[in-house]
Enzyme design. Sequence first.
Site, PDB file in Angstrom:
ATOM      1  CD  GLU A 149      -6.113  12.928  88.932  1.00 23.58           C
ATOM      2  OE1 GLU A 149      -6.501  12.183  87.749  1.00 23.58           O
ATOM      3  OE2 GLU A 149      -4.740  13.064  89.353  1.00 23.58           O
ATOM      4  CG  ASP A 161      -3.709  16.354  83.067  1.00 22.04           C
ATOM      5  OD1 ASP A 161      -3.197  17.410  82.399  1.00 22.04           O
ATOM      6  OD2 ASP A 161      -3.335  16.038  84.002  1.00 22.04           O
TER       7      ASP A 161
HETATM    8  C1  GLA Z   1      -1.113  18.538  85.859  1.00 23.72           C
HETATM    9  C2  GLA Z   1      -2.447  18.725  86.200  1.00 23.72           C
HETATM   10  C3  GLA Z   1      -3.429  19.685  85.089  1.00 23.72           C
HETATM   11  C4  GLA Z   1      -2.402  20.844  85.102  1.00 23.72           C
HETATM   12  C5  GLA Z   1      -0.924  20.698  84.549  1.00 23.72           C
HETATM   13  C6  GLA Z   1      -0.217  21.947  84.563  1.00 23.72           C
HETATM   14  O1  GLA Z   1      -0.722  18.010  84.734  1.00 23.72           O
HETATM   15  O2  GLA Z   1      -3.050  17.701  86.384  1.00 23.72           O
HETATM   16  O3  GLA Z   1      -4.650  19.922  85.732  1.00 23.72           O
HETATM   17  O4  GLA Z   1      -2.627  21.935  86.129  1.00 23.72           O
HETATM   18  O5  GLA Z   1      -0.281  19.856  85.759  1.00 23.72           O
HETATM   19  O6  GLA Z   1      -0.776  22.624  83.387  1.00 23.72           O
END
Ligand code: GLA
Length: 349
Positions: A149, A161
């Site tokens: 990513e 995530d």
């Molecule tokens: C998105 C990003 C994560 C994290 C969240 C906030 O989902 O992909 O890595 O930083 O925002 O917690």
Amino acid sequence: MREIFSGIFGRDAVAEASAPGRVNLIGDHTDYAEGFCLPMPLALETRVAMAPAPAFRAHSLDLDETAPFDPAATARGDWTDYIAGPLAELLQAGFAIPPVEVLVSSDVPQGAGVSSSAALEVATLRAALMLTGAHLPDVEVARLAQSAENAYCGVQCGILDQMASAVGRPGQALLLDCRSNDTRLVPVPPEFHFAVIHCGEARRLVDGAYNERRRSVEEAARLLGIASLRDAVPADLAALSDPLILKRARHVVGENARVTAAVAALEMRDLRGFGSLMTESHRSLAEDFEVSTPALDRLVRDALDAGAFGARLTGAGFGGCIVALLPAGREVWWKRVAAGNPAAWLVQA
Ligand code: GLA
């Protein structure tokens, strides 16, 4: 999936894998500061089937679209990047990945802040590894997905995530330490019911604002002379003179402490304690980190007014979803919330 695969590509699928979306119960905008998060996988998942083929090609059942892609080329800027990126990572790591045809089907809503991209990345990695007969630990799969990513898709996300999707287990919260990537599964007691509700507005301006927040957090650590805000305690923040940097840092430092307290509340089956930490987290995300929107704020307020123990936006913010810790009488509760928020919809109850 196998039958559909043969119908579309005229050959048999050789590998099939799936991975879930996630909801983050508490601990947002802490992962890129080496902090703590507490996500939980959703029951919604993305499925991928794959077979070696003359050229790289993917079909999305949800979009009803077939597209060529190339892990060796730059990103196309569409859904195939979340397949090409992970395959590029595997190729760079020395895995012999042949050209493949890939079928994708997903229940995870896109652009809702519940990690549809991480689910696709993790499912792709699992299916491709299956093809090669190799096995990697889940944490390694998450690392490759995050790296895909960052490098291929150009999104500077942390690892929340991908860890939630690859390492999380159904019905359990995952305490995640984003410095070491150590995890601990925390069972969710049966009286803890969470609902994930979309506010009805798609996430907007996320990438630019996300990177800007990230830079402020890194700047705060630099000004404090520490590696990351993970190492700061509230008293340290007095040294920050820029009011904006101070607010951003205050969120991160407070949120890390809230995650630790939330795990204790979960283990003590303290619904009220857990709920008030969630609501405090939302206040901090809205006022100090400034990633909420009027629609998210209204939904959180109405969720609380209707009796939720706690509620907060979940994920990056700027639209998308909230998560609420529900009272008894969930149906009546949802009717009351829905009445005041006609655009909102239940992603998962
Ligand atoms: C998105 C990003 C994560 C994290 C969240 C906030 O989902 O992909 O890595 O930083 O925002 O917690």
